[in-house]
Design a protein around this motif. Structure first.
Motif, PDB file in Angstrom:
ATOM      1  N   UNK A 175     -15.571  88.942  68.359  1.00  0.00           N
ATOM      2  CA  UNK A 175     -14.681  89.587  67.715  1.00  0.00           C
ATOM      3  C   UNK A 175     -14.882  89.945  66.407  1.00  0.00           C
ATOM      4  N   UNK A 176     -14.590  90.645  65.716  1.00  0.00           N
ATOM      5  CA  UNK A 176     -15.616  91.177  64.210  1.00  0.00           C
ATOM      6  C   UNK A 176     -13.437  91.794  63.886  1.00  0.00           C
ATOM      7  N   UNK A 177     -13.859  91.770  62.836  1.00  0.00           N
ATOM      8  CA  UNK A 177     -13.180  92.179  61.933  1.00  0.00           C
ATOM      9  C   UNK A 177     -12.543  93.889  62.045  1.00  0.00           C
ATOM     10  N   UNK A 178     -11.457  94.052  61.596  1.00  0.00           N
ATOM     11  CA  UNK A 178     -10.959  95.401  62.035  1.00  0.00           C
ATOM     12  C   UNK A 178     -11.984  96.647  61.056  1.00  0.00           C
ATOM     13  N   UNK A 179     -12.452  97.538  62.278  1.00  0.00           N
ATOM     14  CA  UNK A 179     -12.903  98.346  61.256  1.00  0.00           C
ATOM     15  C   UNK A 179     -12.470  99.641  60.798  1.00  0.00           C
ATOM     16  N   UNK A 180     -10.964  99.483  59.911  1.00  0.00           N
ATOM     17  CA  UNK A 180     -10.537  99.855  58.572  1.00  0.00           C
ATOM     18  C   UNK A 180     -10.226  99.366  57.719  1.00  0.00           C
ATOM     19  N   UNK A 181      -9.413  99.585  56.972  1.00  0.00           N
ATOM     20  CA  UNK A 181      -8.161  98.978  55.673  1.00  0.00           C
ATOM     21  C   UNK A 181      -7.754  97.334  56.971  1.00  0.00           C
ATOM     22  N   UNK A 182      -7.358  96.871  55.955  1.00  0.00           N
ATOM     23  CA  UNK A 182      -6.772  96.064  56.368  1.00  0.00           C
ATOM     24  C   UNK A 182      -5.349  95.724  56.072  1.00  0.00           C
ATOM     25  N   UNK A 183      -4.759  96.407  55.406  1.00  0.00           N
ATOM     26  CA  UNK A 183      -3.308  96.842  55.170  1.00  0.00           C
ATOM     27  C   UNK A 183      -2.684  97.489  56.066  1.00  0.00           C
ATOM     28  N   UNK A 184      -1.731  97.492  56.604  1.00  0.00           N
ATOM     29  CA  UNK A 184      -0.535  98.450  57.434  1.00  0.00           C
ATOM     30  C   UNK A 184       1.119  98.228  56.337  1.00  0.00           C
ATOM     31  N   UNK A 185       0.842  99.443  56.887  1.00  0.00           N
ATOM     32  CA  UNK A 185       2.539  99.647  56.243  1.00  0.00           C
ATOM     33  C   UNK A 185       3.228 100.696  57.458  1.00  0.00           C
ATOM     34  N   UNK A 186       4.945  99.461  56.768  1.00  0.00           N
ATOM     35  CA  UNK A 186       6.398 101.223  58.715  1.00  0.00           C
ATOM     36  C   UNK A 186       5.399 102.272  58.339  1.00  0.00           C
ATOM     37  N   UNK A 428     -17.027  96.913  71.852  1.00  0.00           N
ATOM     38  CA  UNK A 428     -16.458  96.099  71.311  1.00  0.00           C
ATOM     39  C   UNK A 428     -15.490  95.319  70.798  1.00  0.00           C
ATOM     40  N   UNK A 429     -15.469  93.742  70.180  1.00  0.00           N
ATOM     41  CA  UNK A 429     -13.972  93.475  70.122  1.00  0.00           C
ATOM     42  C   UNK A 429     -13.558  93.105  68.867  1.00  0.00           C
ATOM     43  N   UNK A 430     -12.462  93.378  68.426  1.00  0.00           N
ATOM     44  CA  UNK A 430     -11.543  94.267  67.330  1.00  0.00           C
ATOM     45  C   UNK A 430     -10.417  93.235  66.902  1.00  0.00           C
ATOM     46  N   UNK A 431     -10.186  92.529  66.096  1.00  0.00           N
ATOM     47  CA  UNK A 431      -8.837  92.033  65.717  1.00  0.00           C
ATOM     48  C   UNK A 431      -8.289  93.155  65.543  1.00  0.00           C
ATOM     49  N   UNK A 432      -7.134  93.096  65.222  1.00  0.00           N
ATOM     50  CA  UNK A 432      -6.215  93.510  64.210  1.00  0.00           C
ATOM     51  C   UNK A 432      -6.596  93.118  62.895  1.00  0.00           C
ATOM     52  N   UNK A 433      -5.624  94.530  61.990  1.00  0.00           N
ATOM     53  CA  UNK A 433      -6.368  94.213  60.314  1.00  0.00           C
ATOM     54  C   UNK A 433      -5.209  92.921  60.417  1.00  0.00           C
ATOM     55  N   UNK A 434      -6.322  92.497  58.842  1.00  0.00           N
ATOM     56  CA  UNK A 434      -5.830  91.249  58.419  1.00  0.00           C
ATOM     57  C   UNK A 434      -4.405  90.698  58.278  1.00  0.00           C
ATOM     58  N   UNK A 435      -3.547  92.025  57.164  1.00  0.00           N
ATOM     59  CA  UNK A 435      -2.622  92.462  57.052  1.00  0.00           C
ATOM     60  C   UNK A 435      -1.276  92.828  58.107  1.00  0.00           C
ATOM     61  N   UNK A 436      -1.699  92.833  58.864  1.00  0.00           N
ATOM     62  CA  UNK A 436      -0.549  92.456  60.010  1.00  0.00           C
ATOM     63  C   UNK A 436       0.046  91.535  60.112  1.00  0.00           C
ATOM     64  N   UNK A 437       0.523  91.030  60.835  1.00  0.00           N
ATOM     65  CA  UNK A 437       0.957  89.876  61.792  1.00  0.00           C
ATOM     66  C   UNK A 437       0.588  90.584  63.148  1.00  0.00           C
TER      67      UNK A 437
END
Length: 479
Positions: A175-186, A428-437
């Protein structure tokens, strides 16, 4: 599937097995497979191929036909270590060469932590095959290679080829980090949808959303990077879905469109009829969404229940996406029904593509050609590499298939492409963005390439639990 999950009681005891199939070698975890007595020639091709004793699809035994001719399994008998336990295979059950069929035996017996799976001819005394173990599956005991090898711990792949290249959990990619921004908004206003928004599909400037309660939403952009219900055409509160002839209420879990967009119909995957919620009805339904009526009746249903492994009625078809024939032929995709390169012309009028569906209870992905006539042909079956699957999305420009799991798998995503063997394999195996619960995200949608700005584009998740009053969230992914 709704936010609350119902467990299925199945008392097990770590019982001491009865008579075993011959001498058992002293292995730490797994006893070796032993040969049964002589039996009729057609049976020589049938083997126990996978055994599952724990998890959402627990107490299942998969059979595989490694021979060259179809075998009629009518009346064949499955047993555990007790001769008094008998599961009789239904009349009319035939296993084609190279085919897999899983049987949920919980109605007849449970599989313990130290137990046995045995297969007999209809006479109940001629042993065809057997397998013994001394520990619960984690999640699967799988024969590697299919039909001929020894058993090992592997990913759960009931009804599909065994995942012999990996250990428990599946997947050979770290698994690797999410390939994009770490923040998530409603991406929605407060308390618009409530719970059970289960699937998303962006179709140009429109977002389609399937809700478990038998409802389809047509969403439009709200001007601030999110989405709101379309207030025209009768869509303000979503539209109720019905099976053909106006019956029932589909438990709508997945949604997709073909290359024709919504003008070619919106396709919904359903795992059951809410009017008979205890019975699986694993279907793909096509809806004409051009009118203004607030109730939509399916113009076509492809009921795949008999072709898929038996699972709990709340662990069925959770995802659907459409992949164009052009990609599949260009990538050298192999048709599992023929063993040769996929040839769309073989299937007549269909949709110029293959529908891939995800079976939540096993985490397995199946590919079907859905003919305009209502017929269907399974052309693929492969593991997602996850214990469960909630969403599938095809990303055209990147030519990759996304498989998504919710909080069951810590929000992990996988991408897959057709490899040199002609089968879909993880890229690829991707973790969810770090900013999302770790939310109960059952839906995932990817913006089209036209929305790519400075190397990234929007993606969206739907939270089945409507956490903090919001069902939609927005992030980014690299283009």
């Amino acid at each position: 599937m709704t936010a609350s999950r119902t467990s299925h009681p199945n008392p097990r005891s770590a019982r001491t097995p009865a008579l075993r199939l011959g001498a058992v070698p002293a292995l730490a975890v797994l006893a070796a497979l032993t040969a049964g007595p002589a039996h009729a020639a057609p049976a020589d091709g049938i083997r126990i191929n996978e055994v599952v004793t724990t998890g959402d699809a627990d107490d299942s035994i998969e059979l595989y036909n490694k021979g060259t001719t179809p075998v009629d399994l009518s009346g064949w008998i499955l047993k555990d270590d007790s001769s008094s336990s008998k599961y009789k295979i239904s009349s009319g059950t035939t296993l084609a060469p190279g085919a897999f069929r899983a049987f949920d035996v919980r109605s007849s017996f449970g599989l313990g932590s130290s137990d046995e799976a045995r297969l007999y001819l209809p006479d109940g005394s001629t042993l065809v095959d057997g397998f013994t173990w001394s520990k619960h599956s984690e999640p699967s005991w799988s024969r590697c290679a299919d039909g001929t090898g020894t058993f090992k711990a592997a990913a759960l792949t009931l009804g599909a080829p065994n995942d012999c290249g990996t250990g428990p959990g599946g997947g050979s990619t770290t698994p690797v980090a999410w390939p994009g921004g770490s923040s998530v908004s409603t991406a929605d206003a407060s308390n618009v949808f409530g719970e059970d928004l289960s699937a998303l599909q962006q179709d140009g400037s429109v977002m389609w959303g399937a809700q478990n309660s038998g409802k389809l939403w047509r969403l439009v952009k709200n001007g601030s990077g999110g989405w709101r219900p379309d207030t025209t055409g009768g869509w303000s509160a979503g539209k109720s879905l019905r099976f053909p002839a106006g019956s029932g209420s589909p438990d709508s879990e997945g949604v997709t469109v073909t290359g024709a967009g919504a003008s070619g119909g919106v396709y919904v995957a359903s795992e059951r009829n809410a009017a008979s919620s205890g019975t699986s009805r694993l279907s793909v339904l096509r809806y004409d969404v051009s009118g203004t009526a607030t109730t939509l009746t399916a113009g076509k249903e492809w009921n795949l229940t008999q072709d898929l492994p038996a699972v709990s009625s709340n662990l069925g078809l959770e995802a659907v996406t459409w992949v164009p024939d052009g990609y599949l032929t260009g990538a050298g995709f192999k048709d599992a029904s023929t063993g040769a390169a996929y040839d769309p012309a073989r299937y007549g009028a269909h949709t110029n593509g293959v529908f891939f569906v995800g079976l939540e209870g096993t985490g397995t992905i199946y590919g079907y050609v859905l003919a305009d006539s209502g017929a269907y042909t399974r052309v693929a079956a492969f593991s997602s590499g996850m214990s469960a699957i909630m969403e599938l999305q095809w990303e055209p420009r990147a030519n990759r298939l996304w498989a998504v799991c919710d909080d069951t798998c810590s929000g992990r995503h996988r991408t897959l492409r057709v490899d040199a063997s002609g089968a879909f394999a993880p890229s690829a195996v991707l973790n969810r963005p770090s900013g999302m619960s770790n939310l109960n995200n059952e839906g995932f949608a990817i913006a089209p390439a036209a929305e790519c700005v400075a190397g990234s584009k929007p993606v969206y998740w739907s939270d089945d639990s409507n956490t903090s009053g919001h069902a939609l969230r927005k992030g980014t992914v690299t283009c």
